[in-house]
Motif scaffolding. Structure first.
Motif, PDB file in Angstrom:
ATOM      1  N   UNK A 190       0.833  -1.209   0.000  1.00 25.15           N
ATOM      2  CA  UNK A 190       0.000   0.000   0.000  1.00 25.15           C
ATOM      3  C   UNK A 190       0.864   1.254   0.000  1.00 25.15           C
ATOM      4  N   UNK A 191       1.864   1.308   0.870  1.00 22.62           N
ATOM      5  CA  UNK A 191       2.737   2.491   0.938  1.00 22.62           C
ATOM      6  C   UNK A 191       3.535   2.645  -0.350  1.00 22.62           C
ATOM      7  N   UNK A 243       4.520   5.476  -5.429  1.00 23.30           N
ATOM      8  CA  UNK A 243       4.705   5.475  -6.886  1.00 23.30           C
ATOM      9  C   UNK A 243       3.654   6.347  -7.553  1.00 23.30           C
ATOM     10  N   UNK A 244       2.427   6.305  -7.048  1.00 23.98           N
ATOM     11  CA  UNK A 244       1.356   7.089  -7.658  1.00 23.98           C
ATOM     12  C   UNK A 244       1.533   8.589  -7.415  1.00 23.98           C
ATOM     13  N   UNK A 245       1.976   8.963  -6.203  1.00 24.01           N
ATOM     14  CA  UNK A 245       2.075  10.380  -5.863  1.00 24.01           C
ATOM     15  C   UNK A 245       3.379  11.016  -6.339  1.00 24.01           C
ATOM     16  N   UNK A 246       4.497  10.315  -6.178  1.00 29.26           N
ATOM     17  CA  UNK A 246       5.796  10.899  -6.515  1.00 29.26           C
ATOM     18  C   UNK A 246       6.154  10.677  -7.981  1.00 29.26           C
ATOM     19  N   UNK A 247       5.693   9.574  -8.550  1.00 33.20           N
ATOM     20  CA  UNK A 247       5.929   9.190  -9.940  1.00 33.20           C
ATOM     21  C   UNK A 247       7.412   9.121 -10.308  1.00 33.20           C
ATOM     22  N   UNK A 248       8.167   8.266  -9.594  1.00 24.85           N
ATOM     23  CA  UNK A 248       9.572   8.084  -9.981  1.00 24.85           C
ATOM     24  C   UNK A 248       9.653   7.247 -11.254  1.00 24.85           C
ATOM     25  N   UNK A 249      10.767   7.320 -11.968  1.00 28.65           N
ATOM     26  CA  UNK A 249      10.913   6.466 -13.149  1.00 28.65           C
ATOM     27  C   UNK A 249      10.933   4.991 -12.732  1.00 28.65           C
ATOM     28  N   UNK A 250      10.403   4.130 -13.590  1.00 29.72           N
ATOM     29  CA  UNK A 250      10.307   2.708 -13.258  1.00 29.72           C
ATOM     30  C   UNK A 250      11.675   2.065 -13.085  1.00 29.72           C
TER      31      UNK A 250
END
Length: 52
Positions: A11-12, A17-24
């Protein structure tokens, strides 16, 4: 209420990933690096540092 650790991490991690959107590729490097460090000779040092 007892939440399993794996569920809390999913969940965290999903929210991060959804909020910060770092590269995969960065997510993959961090996951792989953590996995490799957990099974290395540095694991006891990291564990003793975290559990102070």
């Amino acid at each position: 209420m007892d939440v399993p650790l794996w569920l809390a991490l999913i969940v965290i991690g999903g929210l991060g990933i959804k909020l910060i959107r770092p590269p995969w590729w960065l997510v993959a490097v961090i996951l792989l690096g953590g996995f490799l460090l957990a099974d290395s000779v540095l694991a006891p040092l990291i564990d003793s540092t975290i559990n102070r």
